[in-house]
Design a protein around this motif. Structure first.
Motif, PDB file in Angstrom:
ATOM      1  N   LEU A  77       0.475   6.371  -7.181  1.00 41.24           N
ATOM      2  CA  LEU A  77      -0.701   7.195  -7.488  1.00 41.24           C
ATOM      3  C   LEU A  77      -0.378   8.670  -7.332  1.00 41.24           C
ATOM      4  CD1 LEU A  77      -3.832   5.563  -5.814  1.00 41.24           C
ATOM      5  CD2 LEU A  77      -3.477   6.036  -8.234  1.00 41.24           C
ATOM      6  N   PHE A  78       0.304   8.995  -6.228  1.00 44.81           N
ATOM      7  CA  PHE A  78       0.625  10.393  -5.958  1.00 44.81           C
ATOM      8  C   PHE A  78       1.575  10.936  -7.025  1.00 44.81           C
ATOM      9  CE2 PHE A  78       2.772  13.838  -3.606  1.00 44.81           C
ATOM     10  CZ  PHE A  78       1.653  14.544  -3.233  1.00 44.81           C
ATOM     11  N   GLY A  79       2.576  10.134  -7.373  1.00 43.12           N
ATOM     12  CA  GLY A  79       3.535  10.556  -8.393  1.00 43.12           C
ATOM     13  C   GLY A  79       2.868  10.823  -9.736  1.00 43.12           C
ATOM     14  N   ARG A 108       0.825  -1.209   0.000  1.00 45.06           N
ATOM     15  CA  ARG A 108       0.000   0.000   0.000  1.00 45.06           C
ATOM     16  C   ARG A 108       0.859   1.259   0.000  1.00 45.06           C
ATOM     17  NH1 ARG A 108      -5.295   0.859   3.724  1.00 45.06           N
ATOM     18  NH2 ARG A 108      -5.841  -1.226   3.036  1.00 45.06           N
ATOM     19  N   ASN A 109       2.014   1.196   0.696  1.00 46.64           N
ATOM     20  CA  ASN A 109       2.942   2.328   0.663  1.00 46.64           C
ATOM     21  C   ASN A 109       3.402   2.603  -0.762  1.00 46.64           C
ATOM     22  OD1 ASN A 109       3.847   3.718   3.200  1.00 46.64           O
ATOM     23  ND2 ASN A 109       3.929   1.601   3.910  1.00 46.64           N
ATOM     24  N   MET A 110       3.705   1.517  -1.481  1.00 41.35           N
ATOM     25  CA  MET A 110       4.195   1.690  -2.843  1.00 41.35           C
ATOM     26  C   MET A 110       3.102   2.273  -3.752  1.00 41.35           C
ATOM     27  SD  MET A 110       5.735  -1.140  -5.459  1.00 41.35           S
ATOM     28  CE  MET A 110       4.187  -1.870  -5.945  1.00 41.35           C
ATOM     29  N   ILE A 141      12.502   6.897 -13.069  1.00 41.82           N
ATOM     30  CA  ILE A 141      12.115   5.485 -12.961  1.00 41.82           C
ATOM     31  C   ILE A 141      13.202   4.685 -12.246  1.00 41.82           C
ATOM     32  CG2 ILE A 141      11.661   3.378 -14.283  1.00 41.82           C
ATOM     33  CD1 ILE A 141      10.227   5.088 -16.338  1.00 41.82           C
ATOM     34  N   VAL A 142      14.483   4.926 -12.632  1.00 45.37           N
ATOM     35  CA  VAL A 142      15.585   4.181 -12.016  1.00 45.37           C
ATOM     36  C   VAL A 142      15.655   4.465 -10.510  1.00 45.37           C
ATOM     37  CG1 VAL A 142      18.090   3.947 -11.926  1.00 45.37           C
ATOM     38  CG2 VAL A 142      16.919   4.008 -14.135  1.00 45.37           C
ATOM     39  N   ILE A 143      15.548   5.745 -10.131  1.00 47.29           N
ATOM     40  CA  ILE A 143      15.557   6.089  -8.702  1.00 47.29           C
ATOM     41  C   ILE A 143      14.427   5.356  -7.985  1.00 47.29           C
ATOM     42  CG2 ILE A 143      15.264   7.937  -7.011  1.00 47.29           C
ATOM     43  CD1 ILE A 143      16.534   9.857  -9.005  1.00 47.29           C
ATOM     44  N   GLY A 144      13.248   5.396  -8.588  1.00 46.85           N
ATOM     45  CA  GLY A 144      12.083   4.737  -7.982  1.00 46.85           C
ATOM     46  C   GLY A 144      12.315   3.253  -7.785  1.00 46.85           C
ATOM     47  N   ILE A 145      12.857   2.576  -8.813  1.00 47.89           N
ATOM     48  CA  ILE A 145      13.077   1.126  -8.715  1.00 47.89           C
ATOM     49  C   ILE A 145      14.108   0.811  -7.638  1.00 47.89           C
ATOM     50  CG2 ILE A 145      14.000  -0.871  -9.968  1.00 47.89           C
ATOM     51  CD1 ILE A 145      12.571   0.203 -12.456  1.00 47.89           C
ATOM     52  N   LYS A 197      10.460   5.974   2.819  1.00 47.70           N
ATOM     53  CA  LYS A 197      11.366   5.607   1.732  1.00 47.70           C
ATOM     54  C   LYS A 197      10.617   4.863   0.614  1.00 47.70           C
ATOM     55  CE  LYS A 197      15.971   3.722   1.134  1.00 47.70           C
ATOM     56  NZ  LYS A 197      17.015   2.875   1.735  1.00 47.70           N
ATOM     57  N   ARG A 198       9.748   3.951   1.024  1.00 45.86           N
ATOM     58  CA  ARG A 198       9.008   3.163   0.037  1.00 45.86           C
ATOM     59  C   ARG A 198       7.975   4.034  -0.687  1.00 45.86           C
ATOM     60  NH1 ARG A 198       8.976  -1.935  -1.561  1.00 45.86           N
ATOM     61  NH2 ARG A 198       7.012  -2.771  -2.335  1.00 45.86           N
ATOM     62  N   TRP A 199       7.379   4.929   0.080  1.00 43.88           N
ATOM     63  CA  TRP A 199       6.406   5.849  -0.516  1.00 43.88           C
ATOM     64  C   TRP A 199       7.095   6.715  -1.569  1.00 43.88           C
ATOM     65  CZ3 TRP A 199       5.446  11.353   0.480  1.00 43.88           C
ATOM     66  CH2 TRP A 199       4.221  11.783  -0.008  1.00 43.88           C
ATOM     67  N   LEU A 200       8.304   7.239  -1.212  1.00 44.25           N
ATOM     68  CA  LEU A 200       9.065   8.046  -2.163  1.00 44.25           C
ATOM     69  C   LEU A 200       9.421   7.236  -3.412  1.00 44.25           C
ATOM     70  CD1 LEU A 200      11.507  10.093   0.117  1.00 44.25           C
ATOM     71  CD2 LEU A 200       9.622  10.966  -1.268  1.00 44.25           C
ATOM     72  N   GLY A 201       9.782   5.963  -3.186  1.00 46.23           N
ATOM     73  CA  GLY A 201      10.072   5.083  -4.320  1.00 46.23           C
ATOM     74  C   GLY A 201       8.893   5.008  -5.265  1.00 46.23           C
ATOM     75  N   GLY A 202       7.721   4.858  -4.692  1.00 52.41           N
ATOM     76  CA  GLY A 202       6.490   4.825  -5.488  1.00 52.41           C
ATOM     77  C   GLY A 202       6.291   6.120  -6.260  1.00 52.41           C
TER      78      GLY A 202
END
Lengths: 272, 157
Positions: free
Chosen positions: B25-27, B18-20, B142-146, B91-96
């Motif tokens: 969605l936010f991004g 859900r964090n991801m 995308i790379v940062i997110g992954i 951190k995971r939310w930011l990744g998303g």
């Protein structure tokens, strides 16, 4: 030629008065119901009463008065009217919870009959998110992409029917997605979100379509401005619907534990 | 269980997905919104509707437009819910967010600008540098997110 146009004008003034009448009645009935039911129940919220009043007024200004006469000749005014009659008025009137008010005002037996009617297969069908969206947005596509838009301005009965449909479809659409009044056959939040998303997209696509391909006999500059009003004005109202949908989910998700322990209490509110 | 503060660390694993998705969605929502406000409304580099031949452009744009504000509002509520459950994982939310933002920007840059030729970033200039910056930026996001999402997948660090 001139007298013919004047004749048409009078004709539609008559049609508009017919359409305005139910909203006057609805306005008066609601206020009477609030006064009557306040005498033996707890105070009905002022917020809901004001929603109803503003909702009725925004429908009425599109049907009688200066804006109403402009709507016939100007597509921009027509679009403002569409937003008021088809989107804002239904939303505000849904927020006013008229069914809840009616059920608490009527004598018990009549109220039971009424709630049986609401639970009937017909209402269940019409307020299904997919059916309600098709009636609402599909109807708009039909209106603006076929000669129907022109025919509406020539035939009085068609004019009355389409305006009634626009309001009613807007109302049914709103109650299909946000549950303010008692809702006998609720759909899950995920399902409603997905269908709402598609419906909102279809609305913005139609706005862009009108921008690119104006309906017959509509001047391009008016069509473009009208389309923009439909697009951005539609967004503003749709955002409120999305906000309320998620807000209800947010509230029901808090009661997750409570709902498991007392399973009957929250059965009306499906979970995300 | 998930409503107690001392379980915070475990909660975020519990709500990992859900964090991801909240971040994605936010991004998506925010980038679509920024695109519309900055490039369409403020700079007037490209517009409401540029090309009157590609009907598919109308469809894709309308869908993404509806999705952008739907996603922004929805993810705000999902985020509030995660906080309420003490399951928020920054951190995971930011990744998303990075992944969602990058995917949208790449979609916009490749599919909408190039394939459908719905509109270009800017007109009457050499478009190549703009396209390169746009799409490389998208790839970096995308790379940062992954990377962020991978780092938060392992349970024990």
């Amino acid at each position: 030629m001139h007298s013919h146009e004047a004749h048409i004008q009078n004709f539609f003034t008559f049609g508009q008065q017919i359409l305005a009448f139910p909203f006057f009645i609805a306005l008066i009935f609601y206020i009477v119901a609030v006064i009557v039911s306040n005498q033996h129940k707890k105070q009905w919220s002022h917020y809901r009463t004001s929603c109803w009043i503003v909702g009725c007024v925004s429908a009425l200004v599109t049907l009688i008065g200066p804006l109403a006469s402009l709507i016939h000749v100007n597509f921009v005014a027509h679009m403002i009217g569409h937003l008021l009659l088809g989107m804002l008025a239904p939303l505000l009137m849904v927020l006013a919870a008229p069914m809840t008010l009616l059920l608490r005002t009527l004598p018990v037996n009549t109220a039971r009959t009424l709630s049986r009617i609401i639970r009937s297969p017909y209402f269940r069908f019409v307020r299904h998110p997919i059916i309600a969206s098709t009636l609402n947005v599909g109807g708009l596509w039909l209106l603006y992409t076929t000669p129907l838009f022109n025919m509406m301005h020539e035939h009085l009965l068609l004019y009355i029917f389409i305006h009634l449909h626009i309001f009613l479809a807007g109302y049914v659409f709103t109650i299909a997605f946000i549950y303010i009044d008692p809702t006998p056959h609720p759909h899950s939040y995920v399902f409603r979100s997905i269908i709402l998303l598609v419906a909102l997209a279809a609305h913005s696509i139609l706005a862009k379509y009108i921008y690119a391909y104006p309906p017959q006999h509509v001047i391009a500059t008016q069509a473009e401005l009208g389309a923009k009003i439909m697009y951005y004005g539609g967004d503003a109202i749709e955002m409120i619907i999305v906000y309320i949908l998620f807000y209800h989910w947010f509230k029901s998700a808090r009661n997750f534990k409570a709902a498991i322990s007392s399973h009957s209490n929250y059965s009306n509110e499906p979970r995300f | 269980m998930y409503e107690e503060k001392n379980h915070k660390h475990e909660n975020r694993f519990h709500y990992k997905q859900r964090n991801m998705w909240t971040g994605i969605l936010f991004g998506l929502g925010v980038v679509a919104f920024i695109d519309e406000v900055i490039f369409h409304q403020l700079l007037h580099w490209h517009h409401f509707y540029d090309k009157s031949t590609a009907n598919i452009g109308l469809v894709s744009d309308g869908l993404f437009h509806a999705f952008s504000f739907f996603a922004t509002i929805g993810s705000a509520f999902l985020l509030a819910d995660l906080h309420r459950r003490h399951g928020f994982w920054l951190k995971r939310w930011l990744g998303g967010i990075f992944l969602g933002a990058g995917v949208f920007q790449l979609y916009d840059g490749i599919i909408q600008h190039k394939f459908m030729k719905l509109h270009q970033i800017r007109y009457h200039v050499d478009i190549l540098p703009y396209d390169l910056v746009w799409n490389i930026l998208a790839a970096i996001l995308i790379v940062i997110g992954i990377i962020l999402l991978f780092q938060t997948t392992q349970k024990a660090r």
